[in-house]
Design an enzyme around this catalytic site. Sequence first.
Site, mmCIF file in Angstrom:
data_model
loop_
_atom_site.group_PDB
_atom_site.id
_atom_site.type_symbol
_atom_site.label_atom_id
_atom_site.label_comp_id
_atom_site.label_asym_id
_atom_site.label_seq_id
_atom_site.Cartn_x
_atom_site.Cartn_y
_atom_site.Cartn_z
ATOM 1 N N HIS A 57 20.977 23.711 56.743
ATOM 2 C CA HIS A 57 22.078 24.674 56.865
ATOM 3 C C HIS A 57 22.061 25.307 58.260
ATOM 4 C CE1 HIS A 57 21.675 25.236 52.266
ATOM 5 N NE2 HIS A 57 22.725 24.473 52.504
ATOM 6 N N LYS A 81 27.219 29.348 38.903
ATOM 7 C CA LYS A 81 25.860 29.063 39.364
ATOM 8 C C LYS A 81 24.988 30.271 39.087
ATOM 9 C CE LYS A 81 27.012 25.660 42.813
ATOM 10 N NZ LYS A 81 26.673 25.128 44.117
ATOM 11 N N ARG A 131 25.477 14.879 53.467
ATOM 12 C CA ARG A 131 24.186 14.203 53.590
ATOM 13 C C ARG A 131 24.274 12.755 53.137
ATOM 14 N NH1 ARG A 131 20.729 16.636 49.795
ATOM 15 N NH2 ARG A 131 22.655 17.219 48.801
ATOM 16 N N SER A 167 19.285 22.424 48.906
ATOM 17 C CA SER A 167 18.874 23.694 48.299
ATOM 18 C C SER A 167 18.242 23.450 46.939
ATOM 19 C CB SER A 167 20.067 24.635 48.163
ATOM 20 O OG SER A 167 20.462 25.111 49.419
#
Length: 187
Positions: A57, A81, A131, A167
Amino acid sequence: MVGGDDKPTLGQHICGWDYRGRVVGVAVTATSDRGVAPVRGSLAVYPGTFDPFTPGHRDLVARARVMFDRVIVLLAVNADKQPTAEATARAALVRDAMPAAWRNVEVDTWTGLTTAYCSRRSATVIVRGVRTAADLRYEYQLAAMNKQLGIQTVWLPARPQLAATSSTVARAYRSAQSARPPHNTEE
């Protein structure tokens, strides 16, 4: 390099179009911060839950800050979340991860659509990291929706050495470390 010039270049590759042939997302790779001038007057928003804020990040923020005049790292508050810390605590951790010299970067929190935040702050672009190919498929859908709402998306590919850490992986590692019994050095 273009025309034999020794200055680093900003490479741009268009990755996604909507059904009308309009660009909905652009992948950009800055080869260096030297020689790259930010888009004048630009404000980019980099949204995420950042639970935790990883080196990947931070790298994306470092790269975005040389591409845009200002960057807001937007800590999204998502009721779906269950983060490990409150938004204000996570925002403080993100702020602490930024060098003081990065004066064109700010951290904010928001509950709601990122595009609504962008409209409120007059931001014209959302920065997202990718990614994997699976990330790109998901990000393409978000970019198409954001484009319909008037906000362009720029995708920055993760550097290979940082792509493996998400994460989710960082939280799992931290959880596993805290669950380990203390090491007994007396044996």
